[in-house]
Design a protein around this motif. Structure first.
Motif, PDB file in Angstrom:
ATOM      1  N   UNK A  66       5.834 -17.531  -6.855  1.00 26.04           N
ATOM      2  CA  UNK A  66       4.468 -17.409  -7.056  1.00 26.04           C
ATOM      3  C   UNK A  66       4.812 -15.927  -7.844  1.00 26.04           C
ATOM      4  N   UNK A  67       5.197 -16.179  -9.229  1.00 27.46           N
ATOM      5  CA  UNK A  67       5.209 -14.259 -10.111  1.00 27.46           C
ATOM      6  C   UNK A  67       4.228 -13.605  -9.717  1.00 27.46           C
ATOM      7  N   UNK A  68       4.004 -12.352  -9.367  1.00 31.75           N
ATOM      8  CA  UNK A  68       3.243 -11.246  -9.301  1.00 31.75           C
ATOM      9  C   UNK A  68       2.905 -10.527 -10.806  1.00 31.75           C
ATOM     10  N   UNK A  69       2.519 -10.012 -10.944  1.00 29.90           N
ATOM     11  CA  UNK A  69       2.036  -9.323 -12.259  1.00 29.90           C
ATOM     12  C   UNK A  69       2.321  -7.931 -11.643  1.00 29.90           C
ATOM     13  N   UNK A  70       1.987  -7.478 -10.217  1.00 25.75           N
ATOM     14  CA  UNK A  70       2.950  -6.067  -9.926  1.00 25.75           C
ATOM     15  C   UNK A  70       3.385  -6.041  -8.749  1.00 25.75           C
ATOM     16  N   UNK A  71       4.441  -5.487  -8.234  1.00 30.62           N
ATOM     17  CA  UNK A  71       4.823  -5.075  -6.993  1.00 30.62           C
ATOM     18  C   UNK A  71       5.039  -3.988  -5.865  1.00 30.62           C
ATOM     19  N   UNK A  72       4.811  -3.521  -5.103  1.00 33.96           N
ATOM     20  CA  UNK A  72       4.147  -2.402  -4.123  1.00 33.96           C
ATOM     21  C   UNK A  72       5.777  -2.115  -3.289  1.00 33.96           C
ATOM     22  N   UNK A  73       6.419  -1.243  -3.421  1.00 34.47           N
ATOM     23  CA  UNK A  73       8.466  -2.046  -2.366  1.00 34.47           C
ATOM     24  C   UNK A  73       8.702  -1.183  -2.209  1.00 34.47           C
ATOM     25  N   UNK A  94      11.586 -10.397 -15.751  1.00 33.11           N
ATOM     26  CA  UNK A  94      12.020  -8.171 -16.823  1.00 33.11           C
ATOM     27  C   UNK A  94      10.684  -8.274 -16.937  1.00 33.11           C
ATOM     28  N   UNK A  95      10.779  -6.655 -16.859  1.00 35.01           N
ATOM     29  CA  UNK A  95       9.392  -5.901 -17.295  1.00 35.01           C
ATOM     30  C   UNK A  95       8.182  -6.086 -16.040  1.00 35.01           C
ATOM     31  N   UNK A  96       8.874  -6.831 -14.885  1.00 32.34           N
ATOM     32  CA  UNK A  96       7.916  -7.070 -13.788  1.00 32.34           C
ATOM     33  C   UNK A  96       7.896  -4.966 -13.453  1.00 32.34           C
ATOM     34  N   UNK A  97       6.147  -4.483 -13.891  1.00 32.32           N
ATOM     35  CA  UNK A  97       6.034  -2.902 -12.774  1.00 32.32           C
ATOM     36  C   UNK A  97       6.022  -3.144 -11.259  1.00 32.32           C
ATOM     37  N   UNK A  98       6.962  -2.163 -11.298  1.00 22.87           N
ATOM     38  CA  UNK A  98       7.011  -1.757  -9.272  1.00 22.87           C
ATOM     39  C   UNK A  98       6.767  -0.355  -9.107  1.00 22.87           C
ATOM     40  N   UNK A  99       5.977  -0.289  -7.851  1.00 25.01           N
ATOM     41  CA  UNK A  99       5.678   1.106  -7.296  1.00 25.01           C
ATOM     42  C   UNK A  99       6.203   1.334  -5.717  1.00 25.01           C
ATOM     43  N   UNK A 130      -4.486   6.344  -3.022  1.00 29.48           N
ATOM     44  CA  UNK A 130      -3.470   6.781  -3.739  1.00 29.48           C
ATOM     45  C   UNK A 130      -3.458   5.740  -4.366  1.00 29.48           C
ATOM     46  N   UNK A 131      -2.242   5.085  -3.526  1.00 28.36           N
ATOM     47  CA  UNK A 131      -1.552   4.258  -4.285  1.00 28.36           C
ATOM     48  C   UNK A 131      -2.215   2.466  -4.690  1.00 28.36           C
ATOM     49  N   UNK A 132      -3.793   3.070  -4.067  1.00 24.45           N
ATOM     50  CA  UNK A 132      -4.620   1.694  -5.291  1.00 24.45           C
ATOM     51  C   UNK A 132      -4.571   2.587  -6.818  1.00 24.45           C
ATOM     52  N   UNK A 133      -4.672   4.007  -7.155  1.00 21.32           N
ATOM     53  CA  UNK A 133      -4.916   4.199  -7.578  1.00 21.32           C
ATOM     54  C   UNK A 133      -3.640   4.531  -9.072  1.00 21.32           C
ATOM     55  N   UNK A 134      -2.757   4.654  -8.401  1.00 19.98           N
ATOM     56  CA  UNK A 134      -1.034   4.723  -8.990  1.00 19.98           C
ATOM     57  C   UNK A 134      -1.200   3.090  -9.348  1.00 19.98           C
ATOM     58  N   UNK A 135      -1.868   1.969  -8.500  1.00 19.67           N
ATOM     59  CA  UNK A 135      -1.286   0.914  -9.613  1.00 19.67           C
ATOM     60  C   UNK A 135      -2.181   0.537 -10.342  1.00 19.67           C
ATOM     61  N   UNK A 136      -3.326   1.229 -10.673  1.00 22.15           N
ATOM     62  CA  UNK A 136      -4.559   0.408 -11.769  1.00 22.15           C
ATOM     63  C   UNK A 136      -3.902   1.334 -13.108  1.00 22.15           C
ATOM     64  N   UNK A 137      -3.434   2.909 -12.887  1.00 21.07           N
ATOM     65  CA  UNK A 137      -2.352   3.118 -13.683  1.00 21.07           C
ATOM     66  C   UNK A 137      -1.748   2.797 -14.533  1.00 21.07           C
ATOM     67  N   UNK A 138      -0.173   2.422 -13.599  1.00 23.45           N
ATOM     68  CA  UNK A 138       0.223   1.510 -13.613  1.00 23.45           C
ATOM     69  C   UNK A 138      -0.369   0.038 -14.442  1.00 23.45           C
ATOM     70  N   UNK A 139      -0.851  -0.452 -13.658  1.00 22.47           N
ATOM     71  CA  UNK A 139      -0.626  -1.631 -15.092  1.00 22.47           C
ATOM     72  C   UNK A 139      -1.728  -1.940 -16.312  1.00 22.47           C
ATOM     73  N   UNK A 140      -2.017   0.124 -16.498  1.00 20.17           N
ATOM     74  CA  UNK A 140      -2.950  -0.331 -17.691  1.00 20.17           C
ATOM     75  C   UNK A 140      -1.709   0.702 -18.472  1.00 20.17           C
ATOM     76  N   UNK A 142       1.407  -0.786 -18.329  1.00 23.97           N
ATOM     77  CA  UNK A 142       2.062  -1.736 -18.771  1.00 23.97           C
ATOM     78  C   UNK A 142       1.530  -2.865 -19.740  1.00 23.97           C
ATOM     79  N   UNK A 143       0.060  -2.425 -19.636  1.00 21.31           N
ATOM     80  CA  UNK A 143      -0.565  -3.435 -20.249  1.00 21.31           C
ATOM     81  C   UNK A 143      -0.896  -5.229 -19.333  1.00 21.31           C
ATOM     82  N   UNK A 144      -0.784  -5.130 -18.755  1.00 17.44           N
ATOM     83  CA  UNK A 144      -0.738  -6.588 -17.327  1.00 17.44           C
ATOM     84  C   UNK A 144      -1.854  -6.536 -17.642  1.00 17.44           C
ATOM     85  N   UNK A 145      -3.216  -5.674 -17.343  1.00 21.08           N
ATOM     86  CA  UNK A 145      -4.183  -5.690 -16.752  1.00 21.08           C
ATOM     87  C   UNK A 145      -5.621  -5.284 -18.004  1.00 21.08           C
TER      88      UNK A 145
END
Length: 249
Positions: A66-73, A94-99, A130-140, A142-145
């Motif tokens: 189930x390919x994710x849109x973003x990963x917290x690793x 390729x291009x998968x956003x990762x935090x 902080x993690x939520x805010x970083x993910x929201x910023x990362x998704x914006x 990278x244009x994922x969301x």
């Protein structure tokens, strides 16, 4: 007692979704089960679809199914290096956003993580917010969301802009600290709902804060002085239950 809202139709809620309107798919990879569950709860509150893995092999298998849109690793995993997992996931998607999450705080570790392809980096201990805010910023970024409902939260004459971090009431600019801003955002997202001190601690402060609810009382008092001073009050205390923010009458 009312509970925090997760309804994307709530006018005071900004929900990030995939371009096709479906929920963001997040894969959380961390061998600390309690931390992984706390992060998952916070991200589900965002309206996102969450999968979790406690080791690298499971993470790779889940991402394949189930390919994710973003990963917290987490960089430190029991079976392999998180950076090895990162490289494998990037080969699959390729291009998968990762935090990246790590207990290490050296410049070398940060450079290694970012060089390996991580998009952002958070050092433990951190606040869940902080993690939520970083993910929201990362998704914006990278244009994922895309954000639905706009970037502003509005309750009565109180307006909070999530992008500029400006807050106004009745058109008057209100200056808040970073923590005051996050507390107000949580209360505005849950306008008219009673929020307990425990709920506020979980969402605004670090997951291992220790249950010291007096810090909530202190910051609510700070907010009142800035939001309600000289105006009809919006922040109310329900003795024994918690706090509620609602439009002034």
């Amino acid at each position: 007692m009312a509970h925090p809202q997760s309804d994307p139709e709530d006018p005071a809620r900004v929900v990030m979704r995939r371009a096709d309107g479906s929920p963001i798919r997040v894969l959380v990879v961390d061998d600390e089960a309690v931390l992984a569950e706390l992060m998952s709860m916070a991200l589900r509150y965002e309206g996102w679809d969450i999968s979790t893995a406690g080791d690298g092999a499971t993470a790779i298998a889940l991402a394949r199914q189930n390919p994710p849109d973003v990963v917290v690793l987490d960089v430190m995993l029991p079976d392999m290096s998180g950076l090895e997992v990162l490289r494998t996931l990037r080969e699959q998607i390729p291009g998968l956003p990762l935090l990246l999450l790590t207990a290490k705080d050296s410049v070398e570790d940060r450079i290694a993580g970012l060089t390996a392809g991580g998009d952002d980096y958070v050092t433990k201990p951190f606040s869940i917010e902080e993690v939520v805010l970083r993910l929201r910023a990362l998704l914006r970024r990278t244009g994922v969301a895309t954000a639905t409902g706009g970037a502003k939260l509005v309750v009565g004459d109180l307006v909070l802009d999530e992008d500029s971090h400006e807050v106004t009431r009745g058109g008057d600019l209100i200056t808040l600290t970073a923590t005051e801003f996050e507390l107000l955002r949580f209360m505005m997202r849950n306008a008219r709902c009673v929020l307990s001190k425990a709920q506020i601690l979980d969402r605004v402060w670090s997951y291992d804060f220790g249950g010291r609810s007096n810090i909530v009382e202190l910051y609510v008092s700070y907010l009142r002085k800035k939001i309600d001073s000289g105006r009809e009050p919006m922040i109310h205390t329900l003795r024994g239950a918690g706090y509620v923010l609602k439009p002034a009458r």
